[in-house]
Motif scaffolding. Structure first.
Motif, PDB file in Angstrom:
ATOM      1  N   VAL A  82      58.016 -31.827  25.118  1.00  0.00           N
ATOM      2  CA  VAL A  82      59.345 -32.307  24.731  1.00  0.00           C
ATOM      3  C   VAL A  82      60.429 -31.523  25.475  1.00  0.00           C
ATOM      4  O   VAL A  82      61.380 -32.109  26.008  1.00  0.00           O
ATOM      5  N   VAL A  83      60.291 -30.214  25.536  1.00  0.00           N
ATOM      6  CA  VAL A  83      61.280 -29.400  26.245  1.00  0.00           C
ATOM      7  C   VAL A  83      61.273 -29.740  27.738  1.00  0.00           C
ATOM      8  O   VAL A  83      62.332 -29.855  28.361  1.00  0.00           O
ATOM      9  N   ALA A  84      60.085 -29.920  28.300  1.00  0.00           N
ATOM     10  CA  ALA A  84      59.993 -30.306  29.712  1.00  0.00           C
ATOM     11  C   ALA A  84      60.651 -31.662  29.947  1.00  0.00           C
ATOM     12  O   ALA A  84      61.362 -31.856  30.948  1.00  0.00           O
ATOM     13  N   LEU A  85      60.433 -32.596  29.044  1.00  0.00           N
ATOM     14  CA  LEU A  85      61.040 -33.920  29.168  1.00  0.00           C
ATOM     15  C   LEU A  85      62.560 -33.831  29.128  1.00  0.00           C
ATOM     16  O   LEU A  85      63.257 -34.458  29.937  1.00  0.00           O
ATOM     17  N   ILE A  86      63.081 -33.051  28.197  1.00  0.00           N
ATOM     18  CA  ILE A  86      64.534 -32.873  28.110  1.00  0.00           C
ATOM     19  C   ILE A  86      65.071 -32.243  29.395  1.00  0.00           C
ATOM     20  O   ILE A  86      66.086 -32.682  29.943  1.00  0.00           O
ATOM     21  N   ALA A  87      64.369 -31.227  29.899  1.00  0.00           N
ATOM     22  CA  ALA A  87      64.798 -30.585  31.143  1.00  0.00           C
ATOM     23  C   ALA A  87      64.786 -31.579  32.304  1.00  0.00           C
ATOM     24  O   ALA A  87      65.685 -31.567  33.150  1.00  0.00           O
ATOM     25  N   LYS A  88      63.781 -32.474  32.334  1.00  0.00           N
ATOM     26  CA  LYS A  88      63.715 -33.466  33.410  1.00  0.00           C
ATOM     27  C   LYS A  88      64.876 -34.435  33.334  1.00  0.00           C
ATOM     28  O   LYS A  88      65.529 -34.736  34.339  1.00  0.00           O
ATOM     29  N   VAL A  89      65.163 -34.933  32.142  1.00  0.00           N
ATOM     30  CA  VAL A  89      66.231 -35.916  31.978  1.00  0.00           C
ATOM     31  C   VAL A  89      67.588 -35.296  32.322  1.00  0.00           C
ATOM     32  O   VAL A  89      68.418 -35.918  32.969  1.00  0.00           O
ATOM     33  N   VAL A  90      67.786 -34.052  31.913  1.00  0.00           N
ATOM     34  CA  VAL A  90      69.087 -33.418  32.114  1.00  0.00           C
ATOM     35  C   VAL A  90      69.239 -32.835  33.516  1.00  0.00           C
ATOM     36  O   VAL A  90      70.278 -32.978  34.147  1.00  0.00           O
ATOM     37  N   TYR A  91      68.190 -32.173  34.039  1.00  0.00           N
ATOM     38  CA  TYR A  91      68.323 -31.424  35.289  1.00  0.00           C
ATOM     39  C   TYR A  91      67.390 -31.853  36.418  1.00  0.00           C
ATOM     40  O   TYR A  91      67.549 -31.407  37.544  1.00  0.00           O
ATOM     41  N   GLY A  92      66.359 -32.638  36.110  1.00  0.00           N
ATOM     42  CA  GLY A  92      65.471 -33.102  37.164  1.00  0.00           C
ATOM     43  C   GLY A  92      64.067 -32.530  37.085  1.00  0.00           C
ATOM     44  O   GLY A  92      63.758 -31.702  36.216  1.00  0.00           O
ATOM     45  N   PRO A  93      63.207 -32.963  38.013  1.00  0.00           N
ATOM     46  CA  PRO A  93      61.789 -32.609  37.944  1.00  0.00           C
ATOM     47  C   PRO A  93      61.489 -31.123  38.159  1.00  0.00           C
ATOM     48  O   PRO A  93      60.532 -30.601  37.583  1.00  0.00           O
ATOM     49  N   VAL A  94      62.276 -30.436  38.965  1.00  0.00           N
ATOM     50  CA  VAL A  94      62.022 -29.002  39.169  1.00  0.00           C
ATOM     51  C   VAL A  94      62.251 -28.245  37.866  1.00  0.00           C
ATOM     52  O   VAL A  94      61.433 -27.417  37.452  1.00  0.00           O
ATOM     53  N   ALA A  95      63.361 -28.550  37.197  1.00  0.00           N
ATOM     54  CA  ALA A  95      63.653 -27.915  35.913  1.00  0.00           C
ATOM     55  C   ALA A  95      62.571 -28.246  34.890  1.00  0.00           C
ATOM     56  O   ALA A  95      62.190 -27.396  34.079  1.00  0.00           O
ATOM     57  N   MET A  96      62.072 -29.490  34.948  1.00  0.00           N
ATOM     58  CA  MET A  96      60.993 -29.885  34.038  1.00  0.00           C
ATOM     59  C   MET A  96      59.810 -28.940  34.180  1.00  0.00           C
ATOM     60  O   MET A  96      59.285 -28.429  33.190  1.00  0.00           O
ATOM     61  N   GLY A  97      59.384 -28.706  35.407  1.00  0.00           N
ATOM     62  CA  GLY A  97      58.235 -27.834  35.635  1.00  0.00           C
ATOM     63  C   GLY A  97      58.499 -26.397  35.238  1.00  0.00           C
ATOM     64  O   GLY A  97      57.677 -25.762  34.568  1.00  0.00           O
ATOM     65  N   VAL A  98      59.651 -25.886  35.620  1.00  0.00           N
ATOM     66  CA  VAL A  98      59.971 -24.479  35.335  1.00  0.00           C
ATOM     67  C   VAL A  98      60.155 -24.251  33.838  1.00  0.00           C
ATOM     68  O   VAL A  98      59.514 -23.380  33.244  1.00  0.00           O
ATOM     69  N   VAL A  99      61.024 -25.042  33.221  1.00  0.00           N
ATOM     70  CA  VAL A  99      61.326 -24.842  31.800  1.00  0.00           C
ATOM     71  C   VAL A  99      60.117 -25.174  30.928  1.00  0.00           C
ATOM     72  O   VAL A  99      59.767 -24.410  30.019  1.00  0.00           O
ATOM     73  N   GLY A 100      59.464 -26.290  31.215  1.00  0.00           N
ATOM     74  CA  GLY A 100      58.264 -26.652  30.443  1.00  0.00           C
ATOM     75  C   GLY A 100      57.179 -25.600  30.577  1.00  0.00           C
ATOM     76  O   GLY A 100      56.530 -25.229  29.594  1.00  0.00           O
ATOM     77  N   GLY A 101      56.983 -25.109  31.793  1.00  0.00           N
ATOM     78  CA  GLY A 101      55.985 -24.058  32.012  1.00  0.00           C
ATOM     79  C   GLY A 101      56.322 -22.774  31.287  1.00  0.00           C
ATOM     80  O   GLY A 101      55.440 -22.143  30.693  1.00  0.00           O
ATOM     81  N   LEU A 102      57.591 -22.380  31.319  1.00  0.00           N
ATOM     82  CA  LEU A 102      58.000 -21.150  30.621  1.00  0.00           C
ATOM     83  C   LEU A 102      57.799 -21.264  29.107  1.00  0.00           C
ATOM     84  O   LEU A 102      57.342 -20.314  28.458  1.00  0.00           O
ATOM     85  N   VAL A 103      58.132 -22.431  28.577  1.00  0.00           N
ATOM     86  CA  VAL A 103      57.935 -22.637  27.135  1.00  0.00           C
ATOM     87  C   VAL A 103      56.450 -22.587  26.788  1.00  0.00           C
ATOM     88  O   VAL A 103      56.037 -21.928  25.829  1.00  0.00           O
ATOM     89  N   ALA A 104      55.626 -23.248  27.589  1.00  0.00           N
ATOM     90  CA  ALA A 104      54.173 -23.244  27.341  1.00  0.00           C
ATOM     91  C   ALA A 104      53.614 -21.829  27.423  1.00  0.00           C
ATOM     92  O   ALA A 104      52.829 -21.409  26.557  1.00  0.00           O
ATOM     93  N   VAL A 105      54.023 -21.084  28.439  1.00  0.00           N
ATOM     94  CA  VAL A 105      53.547 -19.698  28.576  1.00  0.00           C
ATOM     95  C   VAL A 105      54.010 -18.850  27.390  1.00  0.00           C
ATOM     96  O   VAL A 105      53.246 -18.014  26.877  1.00  0.00           O
ATOM     97  N   THR A 106      55.226 -19.068  26.935  1.00  0.00           N
ATOM     98  CA  THR A 106      55.730 -18.327  25.775  1.00  0.00           C
ATOM     99  C   THR A 106      54.854 -18.563  24.556  1.00  0.00           C
ATOM    100  O   THR A 106      54.467 -17.618  23.847  1.00  0.00           O
ATOM    101  N   PHE A 107      54.519 -19.825  24.287  1.00  0.00           N
ATOM    102  CA  PHE A 107      53.633 -20.129  23.160  1.00  0.00           C
ATOM    103  C   PHE A 107      52.273 -19.460  23.324  1.00  0.00           C
ATOM    104  O   PHE A 107      51.752 -18.846  22.391  1.00  0.00           O
ATOM    105  N   VAL A 108      51.682 -19.599  24.492  1.00  0.00           N
ATOM    106  CA  VAL A 108      50.343 -19.026  24.726  1.00  0.00           C
ATOM    107  C   VAL A 108      50.368 -17.522  24.514  1.00  0.00           C
ATOM    108  O   VAL A 108      49.505 -16.965  23.830  1.00  0.00           O
ATOM    109  N   VAL A 109      51.366 -16.866  25.074  1.00  0.00           N
ATOM    110  CA  VAL A 109      51.429 -15.406  24.950  1.00  0.00           C
ATOM    111  C   VAL A 109      51.653 -14.990  23.499  1.00  0.00           C
ATOM    112  O   VAL A 109      50.912 -14.156  22.954  1.00  0.00           O
TER     113      VAL A 109
END
Length: 149
Positions: free
Chosen positions: A110-137
């Motif tokens: 969901v966060v990656a999707l929001i980042a994509k809609v607002v800022y584009g595909p690069v933000a989707m990957g970066v923000v979505g990845g950071l959120v996923a890593v945060t949860f895992v850690v």
């Protein structure tokens, strides 16, 4: 101070599991409600097929998380009078971990999707990845590190 019996410890552990589920279930319910309401907006209708696919993936993961995180409570209601607390705890623990994994993945999407809609595909990957890593850690790595000490 007297030591608790095995049965008392088992009852306490099941009670703690069910209490922990209340926290996770609230998060799933909020996310699920949000995801369900989004499809009825005008903006959603104009979303790309990729964005709609991401949304559906998040909805399915939230639904699976809901099922996994509520299962131990349903099992407890059905099985506790039969003395099956050990089974509820053993299998319920696995269901909760799987449910938390689904919840973390759904939130990350969901966060990656929001980042994509607002800022584009690069933000989707970066923000979505950071959120996923945060949860895992925070949810999976830190407890293992604490256990190792």
């Amino acid at each position: 101070m007297s030591e608790e019996t095995g049965e008392q410890r088992l009852a306490r552990n099941v009670s703690e599991l069910l209490s922990e589920l209340r926290v996770a279930q609230a998060g799933v319910q909020i996310l699920f409600g949000f995801l369900l309401s989004v499809v009825f907006t005008a903006q959603f209708r104009s979303a790309s097929g990729f964005e709609k696919g991401m949304h559906l993936t998040a909805v399915v993961l939230a639904a699976v998380a809901t099922a996994l995180l509520t299962a131990p409570a349903a099992w407890h209601r059905m099985l506790f009078r039969e003395g099956r607390r050990h089974d509820i705890l053993r299998v319920g623990n696995r269901m909760v971990l799987a449910g938390l994994g689904c919840l973390a993945t759904a939130v990350s999407i969901v966060v990656a999707l929001i980042a994509k809609v607002v800022y584009g595909p690069v933000a989707m990957g970066v923000v979505g990845g950071l959120v996923a890593v945060t949860f895992v850690v925070l949810w999976f790595v830190v407890p293992r590190l604490l256990t190792a000490r």
